[in-house]
Design a protein around this motif. Sequence first.
Motif, PDB file in Angstrom:
ATOM      1  N   ASN A 199      17.205  30.621   8.831  1.00 34.61           N
ATOM      2  CA  ASN A 199      16.781  29.437   8.107  1.00 34.61           C
ATOM      3  C   ASN A 199      17.846  29.101   7.065  1.00 34.61           C
ATOM      4  N   LEU A 200      18.035  27.800   6.816  1.00 32.33           N
ATOM      5  CA  LEU A 200      19.103  27.375   5.906  1.00 32.33           C
ATOM      6  C   LEU A 200      18.903  27.902   4.480  1.00 32.33           C
ATOM      7  N   ARG A 201      17.659  28.067   4.056  1.00 34.51           N
ATOM      8  CA  ARG A 201      17.448  28.609   2.707  1.00 34.51           C
ATOM      9  C   ARG A 201      17.966  30.036   2.605  1.00 34.51           C
ATOM     10  N   SER A 202      17.826  30.820   3.685  1.00 34.30           N
ATOM     11  CA  SER A 202      18.356  32.187   3.668  1.00 34.30           C
ATOM     12  C   SER A 202      19.879  32.167   3.584  1.00 34.30           C
ATOM     13  N   VAL A 203      20.480  31.192   4.287  1.00 35.59           N
ATOM     14  CA  VAL A 203      21.938  31.074   4.233  1.00 35.59           C
ATOM     15  C   VAL A 203      22.375  30.814   2.794  1.00 35.59           C
ATOM     16  N   LEU A 204      21.661  29.908   2.152  1.00 35.46           N
ATOM     17  CA  LEU A 204      21.981  29.570   0.765  1.00 35.46           C
ATOM     18  C   LEU A 204      21.787  30.794  -0.140  1.00 35.46           C
ATOM     19  N   ALA A 207      21.692  19.662  -0.500  1.00 35.26           N
ATOM     20  CA  ALA A 207      20.270  19.334  -0.316  1.00 35.26           C
ATOM     21  C   ALA A 207      19.801  19.680   1.100  1.00 35.26           C
ATOM     22  N   MET A 208      20.732  19.613   2.061  1.00 40.32           N
ATOM     23  CA  MET A 208      20.383  19.919   3.454  1.00 40.32           C
ATOM     24  C   MET A 208      19.808  21.331   3.603  1.00 40.32           C
ATOM     25  N   PHE A 209      20.214  22.251   2.706  1.00 42.84           N
ATOM     26  CA  PHE A 209      19.720  23.625   2.829  1.00 42.84           C
ATOM     27  C   PHE A 209      18.222  23.740   2.535  1.00 42.84           C
ATOM     28  N   PHE A 210      17.671  22.675   1.974  1.00 43.57           N
ATOM     29  CA  PHE A 210      16.226  22.677   1.718  1.00 43.57           C
ATOM     30  C   PHE A 210      15.483  21.824   2.748  1.00 43.57           C
ATOM     31  N   ARG A 211      16.224  21.383   3.782  1.00 46.03           N
ATOM     32  CA  ARG A 211      15.593  20.482   4.748  1.00 46.03           C
ATOM     33  C   ARG A 211      15.024  21.212   5.965  1.00 46.03           C
ATOM     34  N   GLN A 212      15.146  22.531   5.995  1.00 46.48           N
ATOM     35  CA  GLN A 212      14.541  23.245   7.122  1.00 46.48           C
ATOM     36  C   GLN A 212      13.228  23.881   6.678  1.00 46.48           C
ATOM     37  N   THR A 213      12.655  23.280   5.683  1.00 48.21           N
ATOM     38  CA  THR A 213      11.439  23.823   5.092  1.00 48.21           C
ATOM     39  C   THR A 213      10.519  22.663   4.823  1.00 48.21           C
ATOM     40  N   ARG A 214       9.239  22.851   5.102  1.00 49.69           N
ATOM     41  CA  ARG A 214       8.294  21.790   4.814  1.00 49.69           C
ATOM     42  C   ARG A 214       7.418  22.201   3.635  1.00 49.69           C
ATOM     43  N   LEU A 215       7.278  21.262   2.681  1.00 48.08           N
ATOM     44  CA  LEU A 215       6.387  21.494   1.551  1.00 48.08           C
ATOM     45  C   LEU A 215       5.167  20.617   1.760  1.00 48.08           C
ATOM     46  N   LYS A 216       4.009  21.221   1.839  1.00 55.58           N
ATOM     47  CA  LYS A 216       2.815  20.381   1.970  1.00 55.58           C
ATOM     48  C   LYS A 216       1.733  20.793   0.991  1.00 55.58           C
ATOM     49  N   GLY A 217       0.825  19.862   0.742  1.00 57.05           N
ATOM     50  CA  GLY A 217      -0.275  20.143  -0.181  1.00 57.05           C
ATOM     51  C   GLY A 217      -1.283  21.074   0.470  1.00 57.05           C
ATOM     52  N   GLY A 218      -2.060  21.765  -0.375  1.00 57.10           N
ATOM     53  CA  GLY A 218      -3.153  22.581   0.146  1.00 57.10           C
ATOM     54  C   GLY A 218      -2.771  24.013   0.409  1.00 57.10           C
ATOM     55  N   PRO A 219      -3.631  24.862   0.990  1.00 57.31           N
ATOM     56  CA  PRO A 219      -4.954  24.444   1.458  1.00 57.31           C
ATOM     57  C   PRO A 219      -5.941  24.182   0.319  1.00 57.31           C
ATOM     58  N   GLU A 220      -5.759  24.832  -0.836  1.00 54.61           N
ATOM     59  CA  GLU A 220      -6.734  24.549  -1.888  1.00 54.61           C
ATOM     60  C   GLU A 220      -6.269  23.375  -2.726  1.00 54.61           C
ATOM     61  N   LYS A 221      -7.176  22.868  -3.556  1.00 57.71           N
ATOM     62  CA  LYS A 221      -6.887  21.696  -4.369  1.00 57.71           C
ATOM     63  C   LYS A 221      -5.618  21.919  -5.200  1.00 57.71           C
TER      64      LYS A 221
END
Lengths: 441, 456
Positions: free
Chosen positions: B201-206, B146-160
């Motif tokens: 980035n950890l996702r690239s490593v994965l 799960a740590m390999f997904f922790r160097q990434t931020r998921l946020k809402g937006g910009p559109e609805k």
Amino acid sequence: MNREDRELVRHLTDDVWFRDCEGWSRRNFLKIGLTGVLALSLPDILQLRAMASPIQTRKRSVIMLFMGGGPSHIDTFDPKPDAGPDYMGPMKAIPTNVDGVMINEGLPRLAQMMDRIALVRSMGSGENSHQRAQHLLQTGYTPLASLEYPSYGSVVARERGGEKSLPNYVSVYQRADGYGPGFFGDTYAPFLAGDPNRRGFKFPDGTPPRQVDAERMSRRRALLRAIDTMRRDDDRMKALDSFYSKAFAIMEDPEAREAFEISREPEQLRERYGRNSFGQSCLLATRLVEAGVDYVTVTMQGWDTHERNFESLPNRLLPTIDRAMSALFEDLQRRGLWDSTLVVWTGEFGRTPKVNKNARPGRDHWGAAWTVLLAGCGIRGGTVVGRTDGLGQKVVESPVSPSSLAATIYERIGIDYKKYYETPAGRPIRLAASDPIPGLV
Amino acid sequence: MDLIGTLPTPEQIADYADDRSPKKREHLIDKLLRRPEFIYYWTQWWGDMLRVERRTMKERGVKAISRYLRTAILQNRPLDQMARELLTATGRSYDNGPVNFYSPIRRPQQAVVQFSSVFMGVRMECAQCHNHPYESWTQNDFYNLAMFFRQTRLKGGPEKDEITLEDLPKPQGLRIPNRAGNVQAQPILPGEREVARTSQNLRSVLADWITSKENPYFAQSMANRIWARLMGRGVFEPLDDYRATNPPVDRELLQVLSDLFVESGFDMRALIKQVVMSRAYSVSSEANPSNESDTKYFSRYYAKRLAAEVFVDAVCDVTGRRERYSGYDPGTRAIQLEDVNVYSRFLDVFNRPKRRIVICNRNNDPSLVQALFLMNNGAIHNKIASKEGSIANWLKVGARPQQIVDRLFTYCLGRLPRAKESETINGFLMKSRDPKPVLEDVLWALINSREFQYNH
């Protein structure tokens, strides 16, 4: 299906479902009652029906009334009159015909039947998402990302099985998550009936389209027999055969289809249940149980009242269930189905005891506590199990979980809740993870 | 049908029968692999794996990822490259299709379940809460992954209702639950001991790890999924449950498939071609006494019930009347639908998947509702008996009833009627003044036959 099979099906249905101990087909008796003597009044007819019900041999059924969205426990069966308007809003509690038990003022008819009903006021799960909580309340298990559990109805369908033409499990009108067969596979999926309040509602696709008369239908069957000769090497192909047999059986069994035709019910009775989708669904559930369906789910959506809670409930939701459920209880008793039919009323969770601050106030999700209603099938009327605190926030006495509700349902209708099933991955799963709710019978 | 999810027309069947070339089978396969239907049919395969649907992705996300998948399949992009693009996507979900790999996901734990199921063919979710009772995956493995997904931020937006993924300079921490004290997860790859040290980035490593030619899981899992779609059953089943206690039925076969796939450079079309050219694929589905009880060793071809979309399209093809789908152009086929929530009673009755859980095993089981629907539903009858349907059209151009019967059989079953069948049909034709209703009833019986509902 060949002639021998058909005979066998007919033989089975005759013997097991439609003949009482004296050898009379209850349905025939009913027909005489309904069509032969037109002058009978409604109570007479219902009385006749009750007489026509075999008492000893009646198998047990379930009617699950599922309130999608999650009704507030405070605004239904666990009011807190002393908590003040921050918790009660403008609603009041009324006494019932059981000493010391109060319910919301919007349920006056049910209040007068409380001596026949049991309330479990200590249900809790901590699950606050609709999808997961609905799954939990219809299967007894929290869903996994990788595994869908079978609903109670699908378990009952698998346990009961049988060669009758009616489906074992019917889901009426709306649906909430978790109603399906899960890993059991579609053989045990519910038969989906639409909205019985719609004009002309009947058994879906139960008869050929009107352009196809009996002669054409027999030609079609002859052609199908001639063409459909591929070998049955696969279980699913054999399952397909069984469904075609069942479909033909239903097409030839007007009585099975008639169970769906609520237009045959007297007008007064239809009014008594309420001429709305939920009311007519409850009436349909009664007819289906009477005809031998093992498990009927009626889902009523619309309880997710984050806003306008104090408009929706008193004006629409509470009167609808008060009318329909009181009619259901009376009708089950009159038809002699009370002792063999378990009625369960629940939502997927309760709602925040404290009224929220929305412009049009409502209540939010509350998985910590809510009330489940049970009746019939040996449930002791007037019982109240468990208690929440003075503000309706926490269970403070006899906490129970959805899996104990699962065990109660199975136990009441004679299914061993301790039985294990294997998931496709080979993991053993007990039908219900807990024991039944104590103190109900 | 297995390659493009579409019934061959009587003309195509006749052309194939007339072709005298010894390599005609191969030519046909090559031709099918280039058909546009191939793209739609295999976009649907990806759609099941990635749970493409508008409840989580919203309409614009569904469009974006469907466009991405179609383009990738059109270009025959290698699957390792697609896996990398999906895993490491950044940006907005309405613009950048692959970002929607993460749309159904809110927590790194869910990302692990989706990643391991889709790309490793392994179920990790039990290890989320406890060390697995039989398997080697531990709760530490789960959280370390799960740590390999922790160097990434998921946020809402910009559109609805849109989501945006953004890589971070440093990974965020993740505590392993149910451990005394504060035990933090470490980015350690499955099966390794060392913490991944990297400036990437950890996702690239994965992504590097899963798509490397030495990785045992990726090629095996993808090859098994492709094999299963073509053969009706995986070398191991369920398709995402490879483990020591659930061994493949034929280890060697799995190894061969996996090696072929790696050698081809993760070329999906190449692997598909190899499978359908194989002897295992072309053996008869008819059981003989020696293999009757075999349901998993591929000694015979297992008849497959047609998937919902394929079946609905097939009924439309043979009757000559298409379905209409709201929001799509007239003439759209069911295999072209991007979203599984588009209203269609026909598709739902035949168990179109909802794509709500990670393991989207298609359920092509029959049901009572299906039988009644096919036999009695007015919409089916209207297709069969339509004034613009195939039977009416052939009668209009002066085809004789027997010719139409032959055509119906060829289109529906890929064969001509047998003597006994013809006898029954001709008997009815003779008794009736108007041949049309008899022909309609023949088509009705064909559609309701198992031979039509199964690919065999």
